[in-house]
Motif scaffolding. Structure first.
Motif, PDB file in Angstrom:
ATOM      1  N   ASP A 129       8.549 -11.033  -2.510  1.00 16.11           N
ATOM      2  CA  ASP A 129       8.839  -9.605  -2.343  1.00 16.11           C
ATOM      3  C   ASP A 129       7.555  -8.826  -2.068  1.00 16.11           C
ATOM      4  O   ASP A 129       6.613  -8.898  -2.862  1.00 16.11           O
ATOM      5  CB  ASP A 129       9.503  -9.103  -3.649  1.00 16.11           C
ATOM      6  CG  ASP A 129       9.957  -7.657  -3.548  1.00 16.11           C
ATOM      7  OD1 ASP A 129       9.859  -7.080  -2.447  1.00 16.11           O
ATOM      8  OD2 ASP A 129      10.416  -7.122  -4.572  1.00 16.11           O
ATOM      9  N   GLU A 131       5.552  -5.805   0.992  1.00 18.55           N
ATOM     10  CA  GLU A 131       5.162  -5.437   2.360  1.00 18.55           C
ATOM     11  C   GLU A 131       4.121  -6.416   2.919  1.00 18.55           C
ATOM     12  O   GLU A 131       4.095  -6.696   4.116  1.00 18.55           O
ATOM     13  CB  GLU A 131       4.601  -4.006   2.308  1.00 18.55           C
ATOM     14  CG  GLU A 131       4.097  -3.435   3.603  1.00 18.55           C
ATOM     15  CD  GLU A 131       5.225  -3.032   4.547  1.00 18.55           C
ATOM     16  OE1 GLU A 131       6.246  -2.519   4.100  1.00 18.55           O
ATOM     17  OE2 GLU A 131       5.044  -3.250   5.770  1.00 18.55           O
ATOM     18  N   LYS A 134       5.239  -9.176   5.172  1.00 17.59           N
ATOM     19  CA  LYS A 134       5.855  -8.882   6.470  1.00 17.59           C
ATOM     20  C   LYS A 134       4.797  -9.154   7.539  1.00 17.59           C
ATOM     21  O   LYS A 134       4.188  -8.245   8.086  1.00 17.59           O
ATOM     22  CB  LYS A 134       6.311  -7.411   6.499  1.00 17.59           C
ATOM     23  CG  LYS A 134       7.294  -7.093   7.595  1.00 17.59           C
ATOM     24  CD  LYS A 134       7.720  -5.636   7.556  1.00 17.59           C
ATOM     25  CE  LYS A 134       7.003  -4.782   8.556  1.00 17.59           C
ATOM     26  NZ  LYS A 134       7.492  -3.416   8.626  1.00 17.59           N
ATOM     27  N   GLY A 163      13.815  -2.608   4.017  1.00 24.10           N
ATOM     28  CA  GLY A 163      13.259  -2.563   5.365  1.00 24.10           C
ATOM     29  C   GLY A 163      12.326  -3.718   5.682  1.00 24.10           C
ATOM     30  O   GLY A 163      12.242  -4.153   6.840  1.00 24.10           O
ATOM     31  N   THR A 187      19.739  -2.969   1.655  1.00 26.99           N
ATOM     32  CA  THR A 187      20.039  -2.729   0.237  1.00 26.99           C
ATOM     33  C   THR A 187      19.180  -1.628  -0.394  1.00 26.99           C
ATOM     34  O   THR A 187      19.277  -1.397  -1.594  1.00 26.99           O
ATOM     35  CB  THR A 187      19.857  -4.027  -0.567  1.00 26.99           C
ATOM     36  OG1 THR A 187      18.498  -4.464  -0.409  1.00 26.99           O
ATOM     37  CG2 THR A 187      20.808  -5.122  -0.115  1.00 26.99           C
ATOM     38  N   THR A 188      18.296  -0.988   0.395  1.00 26.44           N
ATOM     39  CA  THR A 188      17.607   0.203  -0.126  1.00 26.44           C
ATOM     40  C   THR A 188      18.170   1.400   0.642  1.00 26.44           C
ATOM     41  O   THR A 188      18.685   1.237   1.758  1.00 26.44           O
ATOM     42  CB  THR A 188      16.078   0.166   0.119  1.00 26.44           C
ATOM     43  OG1 THR A 188      15.845   0.124   1.538  1.00 26.44           O
ATOM     44  CG2 THR A 188      15.425  -1.031  -0.540  1.00 26.44           C
ATOM     45  N   LYS A 200      14.503  -1.468  15.874  1.00 28.99           N
ATOM     46  CA  LYS A 200      13.044  -1.688  15.857  1.00 28.99           C
ATOM     47  C   LYS A 200      12.783  -2.816  14.876  1.00 28.99           C
ATOM     48  O   LYS A 200      13.127  -2.709  13.696  1.00 28.99           O
ATOM     49  CB  LYS A 200      12.311  -0.440  15.376  1.00 28.99           C
ATOM     50  CG  LYS A 200      11.999   0.552  16.463  1.00 28.99           C
ATOM     51  CD  LYS A 200      11.003   1.574  15.924  1.00 28.99           C
ATOM     52  CE  LYS A 200      10.792   2.708  16.897  1.00 28.99           C
ATOM     53  NZ  LYS A 200       9.913   3.745  16.365  1.00 28.99           N
ATOM     54  N   LYS A 209      -0.354  -1.560  10.980  1.00 25.68           N
ATOM     55  CA  LYS A 209       0.987  -1.760  10.445  1.00 25.68           C
ATOM     56  C   LYS A 209       2.029  -1.695  11.571  1.00 25.68           C
ATOM     57  O   LYS A 209       1.934  -0.841  12.453  1.00 25.68           O
ATOM     58  CB  LYS A 209       1.253  -0.663   9.406  1.00 25.68           C
ATOM     59  CG  LYS A 209       2.483  -0.916   8.599  1.00 25.68           C
ATOM     60  CD  LYS A 209       2.563   0.038   7.425  1.00 25.68           C
ATOM     61  CE  LYS A 209       3.782  -0.260   6.599  1.00 25.68           C
ATOM     62  NZ  LYS A 209       5.051  -0.119   7.277  1.00 25.68           N
ATOM     63  N   THR A 227      25.004  -1.501  -3.753  1.00 27.65           N
ATOM     64  CA  THR A 227      23.700  -2.148  -3.970  1.00 27.65           C
ATOM     65  C   THR A 227      22.659  -1.126  -4.442  1.00 27.65           C
ATOM     66  O   THR A 227      21.653  -1.498  -5.037  1.00 27.65           O
ATOM     67  CB  THR A 227      23.178  -2.843  -2.686  1.00 27.65           C
ATOM     68  OG1 THR A 227      23.069  -1.866  -1.649  1.00 27.65           O
ATOM     69  CG2 THR A 227      24.088  -3.968  -2.246  1.00 27.65           C
ATOM     70  N   SER A 230      21.343  -0.957  -8.257  1.00 26.55           N
ATOM     71  CA  SER A 230      20.261  -1.755  -8.861  1.00 26.55           C
ATOM     72  C   SER A 230      18.883  -1.331  -8.331  1.00 26.55           C
ATOM     73  O   SER A 230      17.862  -1.860  -8.735  1.00 26.55           O
ATOM     74  CB  SER A 230      20.486  -3.246  -8.569  1.00 26.55           C
ATOM     75  OG  SER A 230      20.515  -3.470  -7.173  1.00 26.55           O
TER      76      SER A 230
HETATM   77  N1  LIG Z   1      12.515  -0.714  11.741  1.00 24.07           N
HETATM   78  C1  LIG Z   1      12.465   0.577  11.506  1.00 24.07           C
HETATM   79  O1  LIG Z   1      12.956   1.403  12.286  1.00 24.07           O
HETATM   80  C2  LIG Z   1      11.812   1.054  10.252  1.00 24.07           C
HETATM   81  C3  LIG Z   1      11.933   2.398   9.841  1.00 24.07           C
HETATM   82  C4  LIG Z   1      11.374   2.785   8.634  1.00 24.07           C
HETATM   83  C5  LIG Z   1      10.714   1.859   7.849  1.00 24.07           C
HETATM   84  N2  LIG Z   1      10.593   0.558   8.275  1.00 24.07           N
HETATM   85  C6  LIG Z   1       9.927  -0.447   7.445  1.00 24.07           C
HETATM   86  O2  LIG Z   1      10.697  -0.614   6.265  1.00 24.07           O
HETATM   87  C7  LIG Z   1       9.855  -1.078   5.232  1.00 24.07           C
HETATM   88  C8  LIG Z   1      10.118  -0.300   3.974  1.00 24.07           C
HETATM   89  O3  LIG Z   1      11.464  -0.515   3.617  1.00 24.07           O
HETATM   90  P1  LIG Z   1      11.992  -0.238   2.134  1.00 24.07           P
HETATM   91  O4  LIG Z   1      11.578   1.116   1.737  1.00 24.07           O
HETATM   92  O5  LIG Z   1      13.415  -0.592   2.131  1.00 24.07           O
HETATM   93  O6  LIG Z   1      11.090  -1.215   1.256  1.00 24.07           O
HETATM   94  P2  LIG Z   1      11.267  -2.726   0.751  1.00 24.07           P
HETATM   95  O7  LIG Z   1      12.008  -3.533   1.709  1.00 24.07           O
HETATM   96  O8  LIG Z   1       9.915  -3.183   0.362  1.00 24.07           O
HETATM   97  O9  LIG Z   1      12.144  -2.540  -0.569  1.00 24.07           O
HETATM   98  C9  LIG Z   1      11.607  -1.822  -1.650  1.00 24.07           C
HETATM   99  C10 LIG Z   1      11.709  -2.605  -2.963  1.00 24.07           C
HETATM  100  O10 LIG Z   1      13.044  -2.561  -3.433  1.00 24.07           O
HETATM  101  C11 LIG Z   1      13.516  -3.888  -3.686  1.00 24.07           C
HETATM  102  N3  LIG Z   1      14.951  -3.841  -3.446  1.00 24.07           N
HETATM  103  C12 LIG Z   1      15.590  -3.764  -2.261  1.00 24.07           C
HETATM  104  N4  LIG Z   1      16.900  -3.585  -2.456  1.00 24.07           N
HETATM  105  C13 LIG Z   1      17.101  -3.576  -3.782  1.00 24.07           C
HETATM  106  C14 LIG Z   1      18.247  -3.412  -4.594  1.00 24.07           C
HETATM  107  N5  LIG Z   1      19.437  -3.161  -4.076  1.00 24.07           N
HETATM  108  N6  LIG Z   1      18.092  -3.480  -5.924  1.00 24.07           N
HETATM  109  C15 LIG Z   1      16.855  -3.663  -6.478  1.00 24.07           C
HETATM  110  N7  LIG Z   1      15.743  -3.795  -5.763  1.00 24.07           N
HETATM  111  C16 LIG Z   1      15.859  -3.744  -4.431  1.00 24.07           C
HETATM  112  C17 LIG Z   1      12.728  -4.749  -2.736  1.00 24.07           C
HETATM  113  O11 LIG Z   1      12.723  -6.093  -3.148  1.00 24.07           O
HETATM  114  C18 LIG Z   1      11.352  -4.071  -2.831  1.00 24.07           C
HETATM  115  O12 LIG Z   1      10.690  -4.481  -4.000  1.00 24.07           O
HETATM  116  C19 LIG Z   1       8.415  -0.952   5.733  1.00 24.07           C
HETATM  117  O13 LIG Z   1       7.943  -2.222   6.106  1.00 24.07           O
HETATM  118  C20 LIG Z   1       8.555  -0.070   6.968  1.00 24.07           C
HETATM  119  O14 LIG Z   1       7.577  -0.329   7.934  1.00 24.07           O
HETATM  120  C21 LIG Z   1      11.139   0.153   9.439  1.00 24.07           C
END
Ligand SMILES: NC(=O)c1ccc[n+]([C@@H]2O[C@H](COP(=O)([O-])OP(=O)(O)OC[C@H]3O[C@@H](n4cnc5c(N)ncnc54)[C@H](O)[C@@H]3O)[C@@H](O)[C@H]2O)c1
Length: 418
Positions: A129, A131, A134, A163, A187-188, A200, A209, A227, A230
């Motif tokens: 788990d 960033e 990635k 993400g 799930t976030t 993207k 980045k 989801t 949690s």
């Molecule tokens: N592709 C795009 O258009 C786009 C847009 C914005 C951001 N991003 C990217 O997204 C990433 C950030 O995404 P994020 O904010 O979701 O962070 P993340 O994926 O790191 O998740 C955040 C934390 O929450 C945990 N988690 C996820 N779902 C959970 C759940 N349901 N219950 C408990 N814990 C959970 C994860 O394991 C992690 O520790 C960055 O890498 C960013 O560059 C991409």
């Protein structure tokens, strides 16, 4: 529409022509449907079951219109339980689930049971788990697992996580054997309203980045709001920054609704599904008009010019992306006031809503203004040295300003520090 008349309707000399004619007549009505079920490859019983569940579960649906790359975003409760049927409709030769060590244990049983119901036994690929994973090494790891398990071009990946998982899985899918299908199961909150939609994909490079990536649309986005129960609260609030962004850039009514329904939204009440749906609609509309960010899609970067600079200067370690964007939106609104584009009251309302959702509205005082300017200059959105901003003219309407005066940016940054 043909009413009554001779039946069966296809008892004609050219049935294919007749089908096309009927489809053209009926298409405007089909388009008005609240939901639609892809009945290819599923039995009539499964179709009926799906319709019943959609009605009972208040499942919402948003379509991302991109010609032959169009896809659906499904939003609702208990979506994970029905994932198997949805995956089955794609008829993949093999399925792999990509997730991380935090998320997978939480939803393993639900997902595996749902897939097993449709005789799908996924190959599971787990990443650590964070960033920092990635990157190209972990992309290579995913692809190596697929090669070892002899995945072919008809296989499909499921990205289960935030993400980070969505971005790297999409990138692995886009490059494995020149592209295989993938389904986003975000799930976030941030991934549900933002990163899973729009195609993207990418990974980080030590020199920047998200610098390595592709535009590659998923086949489906399946959002299970349960989801979010949690998800740590701080992560939830960070996702709300992107939600507020949609109100500012495109929909003042939605902005008002975020203000009025704050209690329900923060307690993950019934209104949350509508909030996620509206956010996805705004993003889907923008992406449908400008898939590869040659113009309009840039408006989604409201708050990101300063937000990215803050993240760069803090080394992506202290702040969550949404928190930096929240600070960036407040500073950008102040910039718009100074440039005579936005009324001061509107800027105040943006800051107030951000604070109501427990988000930081001011930049940490220890950050140096010049360091943030330097970070903006090397940002990939800066072209020919011109620092581009998305600035609100009113809540619900923004404009792209290509070259903002550096002295003005400096003043606003200085003022916005705590
Ligand atoms: N592709 C795009 O258009 C786009 C847009 C914005 C951001 N991003 C990217 O997204 C990433 C950030 O995404 P994020 O904010 O979701 O962070 P993340 O994926 O790191 O998740 C955040 C934390 O929450 C945990 N988690 C996820 N779902 C959970 C759940 N349901 N219950 C408990 N814990 C959970 C994860 O394991 C992690 O520790 C960055 O890498 C960013 O560059 C991409």
């Amino acid at each position: 529409m043909t009413e009554g008349g001779k039946r069966p309707l296809l008892d004609v000399e050219e049935p294919v022509n007749e089908i096309n004619k009927l489809l053209n007549e009926r298409l405007p009505l089909y388009k008005r449907a609240d939901t639609s079920v892809d009945t290819n490859y599923i039995t009539p019983e499964e179709t009926a079951q799906e319709i019943i569940e959609r009605l009972a579960l208040d499942l919402r649906r948003v379509r991302v219109e991109l010609g032959e790359r169009s896809y659906c975003i499904l939003i609702g409760s208990k979506v994970l339980r029905r994932l198997g049927l949805r995956i089955k409709t794609f008829r993949p030769s093999r399925v792999a689930g990509v997730s991380n060590n935090t998320v997978f244990p939480l939803y393993r049983d639900t997902i595996l049971r749902s897939l097993r119901e449709y005789n799908i036994v996924p190959h599971i690929i787990l990443l650590p788990d964070g960033e920092e994973y990635k990157d190209h090494l972990w992309t290579y790891y995913i692809q190596g697992e697929l090669l070892k398990a002899r995945f072919d071009r008809s296989s499909l990946l499921i990205a289960l996580g935030g993400g980070v998982i969505g971005d790297i899985t999409g990138f692995a899918a886009s490059t494995y054997m020149r592209g295989i299908r993938y389904v986003q199961v975000p799930t976030t909150l941030l991934s549900q309203v933002d990163s899973s939609v729009g195609g993207k994909t990418g990974v980080n490079h030590p020199l920047g980045k998200n610098m390595i990536g592709t535009f590659y649309q998923p086949s489906l986005v399946a959002i299970d709001v349960d989801t979010l129960r949690s998800l740590p609260k701080r992560e939830f609030y960070a996702g709300m920054a992107e939600v507020i962004k949609y109100g500012v850039i495109a929909d003042s009514g939605f902005f008002d609704c975020l203000q009025k329904n704050i209690k329900d939204i923060l307690s993950l009440g019934d209104g949350l599904i509508r909030v996620i749906k509206r956010s996805c609609e705004v993003k889907a509309e923008v992406v449908s008009k400008d898939e590869k960010e040659s113009g309009l899609r840039a408006i989604l970067n409201f708050g990101h010019t300063i937000g990215h600079a803050v993240e760069t200067v803090t080394g992506y370690t202290e702040l969550l992306h949404g928190e930096a964007v929240a600070m960036g939106m407040c500073a950008a609104a102040d910039l718009a006031v100074r440039m005579g584009i936005l009324h001061r009251d509107e800027s105040g309302r943006i800051r107030e809503l951000i604070e109501m959702y427990h988000l930081p509205s001011r930049i940490p005082a220890e950050l140096q203004v010049q360091d943030m300017i330097n970070a903006m200059e090397i940002d990939k959105k800066t072209e020919a040295g011109k620092i581009k901003f998305i600035l609100p003219e009113a809540i619900g309407k923004v404009r792209i300003v290509e070259d903002v005066d550096r002295e003005l940016i400096k003043e606003v940054l200085a003022e916005n520090r705590k």
